[in-house]
Write a protein that holds these residues in place. Structure first.
Motif, PDB file in Angstrom:
ATOM      1  N   TYR A 158       8.736   4.927 -13.639  1.00  0.00           N
ATOM      2  CA  TYR A 158       7.425   4.858 -12.991  1.00  0.00           C
ATOM      3  C   TYR A 158       7.378   3.736 -11.953  1.00  0.00           C
ATOM      4  O   TYR A 158       6.775   3.895 -10.887  1.00  0.00           O
ATOM      5  CB  TYR A 158       6.324   4.675 -14.031  1.00  0.00           C
ATOM      6  N   ALA A 159       8.002   2.605 -12.265  1.00  0.00           N
ATOM      7  CA  ALA A 159       8.033   1.499 -11.302  1.00  0.00           C
ATOM      8  C   ALA A 159       8.750   1.931 -10.029  1.00  0.00           C
ATOM      9  O   ALA A 159       8.330   1.612  -8.909  1.00  0.00           O
ATOM     10  CB  ALA A 159       8.726   0.290 -11.921  1.00  0.00           C
ATOM     11  N   ARG A 160       9.832   2.659 -10.190  1.00  0.00           N
ATOM     12  CA  ARG A 160      10.603   3.125  -9.035  1.00  0.00           C
ATOM     13  C   ARG A 160       9.771   4.064  -8.165  1.00  0.00           C
ATOM     14  O   ARG A 160       9.961   4.134  -6.946  1.00  0.00           O
ATOM     15  CB  ARG A 160      11.869   3.827  -9.525  1.00  0.00           C
ATOM     16  N   SER A 161       8.848   4.777  -8.786  1.00  0.00           N
ATOM     17  CA  SER A 161       8.043   5.750  -8.046  1.00  0.00           C
ATOM     18  C   SER A 161       6.874   5.115  -7.294  1.00  0.00           C
ATOM     19  O   SER A 161       6.244   5.778  -6.463  1.00  0.00           O
ATOM     20  CB  SER A 161       7.494   6.814  -9.007  1.00  0.00           C
ATOM     21  N   LEU A 162       6.572   3.843  -7.577  1.00  0.00           N
ATOM     22  CA  LEU A 162       5.438   3.192  -6.919  1.00  0.00           C
ATOM     23  C   LEU A 162       5.673   3.146  -5.410  1.00  0.00           C
ATOM     24  O   LEU A 162       6.705   2.658  -4.953  1.00  0.00           O
ATOM     25  CB  LEU A 162       5.248   1.778  -7.468  1.00  0.00           C
ATOM     26  N   PRO A 163       4.715   3.631  -4.623  1.00  0.00           N
ATOM     27  CA  PRO A 163       4.939   3.714  -3.171  1.00  0.00           C
ATOM     28  C   PRO A 163       4.769   2.394  -2.436  1.00  0.00           C
ATOM     29  O   PRO A 163       5.207   2.268  -1.295  1.00  0.00           O
ATOM     30  CB  PRO A 163       3.862   4.720  -2.724  1.00  0.00           C
ATOM     31  N   LYS A 166       9.554  -4.387  -6.499  1.00  0.00           N
ATOM     32  CA  LYS A 166       8.159  -3.954  -6.439  1.00  0.00           C
ATOM     33  C   LYS A 166       7.170  -5.124  -6.374  1.00  0.00           C
ATOM     34  O   LYS A 166       5.959  -4.898  -6.369  1.00  0.00           O
ATOM     35  CB  LYS A 166       7.822  -3.073  -7.655  1.00  0.00           C
ATOM     36  N   ILE A 167       7.680  -6.365  -6.325  1.00  0.00           N
ATOM     37  CA  ILE A 167       6.825  -7.533  -6.188  1.00  0.00           C
ATOM     38  C   ILE A 167       7.295  -8.322  -4.967  1.00  0.00           C
ATOM     39  O   ILE A 167       8.488  -8.569  -4.798  1.00  0.00           O
ATOM     40  CB  ILE A 167       6.879  -8.441  -7.436  1.00  0.00           C
ATOM     41  N   ILE A 168       6.361  -8.713  -4.118  1.00  0.00           N
ATOM     42  CA  ILE A 168       6.687  -9.475  -2.915  1.00  0.00           C
ATOM     43  C   ILE A 168       6.981 -10.920  -3.307  1.00  0.00           C
ATOM     44  O   ILE A 168       6.236 -11.538  -4.070  1.00  0.00           O
ATOM     45  CB  ILE A 168       5.516  -9.413  -1.918  1.00  0.00           C
TER      46      ILE A 168
END
Length: 245
Positions: A88-93, A116-118
């Motif tokens: 699911y994390a990989r799918s975050l746009p 997924k985190i800046i």
């Protein structure tokens, strides 16, 4: 399977997800979240099913503003299995500016691995209890760090750990140029680590004083690196020091 929650009473929504009798779509998940009878645990258990995950991930996770609550729910779903959480994390746009509160270390690592985190001073600081994850976080975003190293105020001990991580050789040279090389005189293990990196840097770009050069030559390996460093930096030594080396 029911195609949607349309015309289904709110009190039955949780049951449909618990019994897995609703089509696995992002629209249905978001509709459940908007329900007055929403139960986070029911949605987590539903999304954790292998068949549901395979089916729902065939479709891209919406990136519109209406789907923000769903994306925040997924990134904060600490009770998901690590396998499901990674998918699911990989799918975050889109990436997030900070880590969710209360995530276990394995989930934090997944978010770092999936970028997924800046990387900011604040997001890095939130990992203060997990030094290994801080190092991994910077290593995964090494270009961001090198572009604004002063904004993160990392010490040479942290930079040494970065050099031991899987960052590229070009990045390692950039890290070395930030470090206080005079400290190498008292740090043989760091000298051994940095010697091969310094050997790849143009001698005219990076000048070393005699004591630092001696430490690098003494502790670097293999012998070929020692000889190369000696050839580069022997001119800073006296004849007696050259003989001693």
């Amino acid at each position: 399977l029911l195609p949607s929650l349309e015309n289904v009473p709110n009190r039955l929504h949780a049951m449909l997800f618990e019994l897995n009798v609703i089509e696995p779509t992002w629209v249905n998940c978001l509709g459940f979240m908007k329900s007055d009878e929403f139960e986070a645990g029911s949605l987590v258990e539903y999304l954790d099913r292998d068949d549901v995950r395979l089916a729902i991930l065939e479709h891209s996770l919406p990136s519109d503003s209406d789907s923000v609550p769903l994306r925040h729910f997924l990134i904060g779903a600490n009770l998901l299995s690590d396998v499901a959480y990674r998918d699911y994390a990989r799918s975050l746009p889109k990436s997030f500016e900070k880590f969710p509160d209360g995530l276990e270390p394995s989930k934090l690592r997944i978010l770092i691995d999936e970028r997924k985190i800046i990387l900011t001073k604040e997001s890095l600081g939130s990992l203060a209890d997990y030094r290994d994850l801080q190092v991994l976080f910077v290593a995964k975003n090494i270009d961001t760090y090198l572009a604004d190293s002063d904004g993160f105020a990392l010490d040479d001990g942290f930079r040494e750990e970065l050099l031991r991580s899987e960052v590229g050789f070009v990045a390692k040279r950039g890290i070395v140029k930030m470090m206080d090389l005079r400290a190498l005189v008292d740090l043989p293990e760091r000298s051994a680590l940095i010697g091969p990196i310094i050997n790849s840097i143009d001698v005219n770009i990076l000048s070393l004083d005699k004591d630092v050069a001696l430490s690098l030559i003494k502790y670097s390996r293999p012998v070929a690196i020692q000889i190369s460093l000696f050839n580069k930096y022997h001119s800073s030594m006296t004849d007696d020091e050259v003989r001693q080396v």
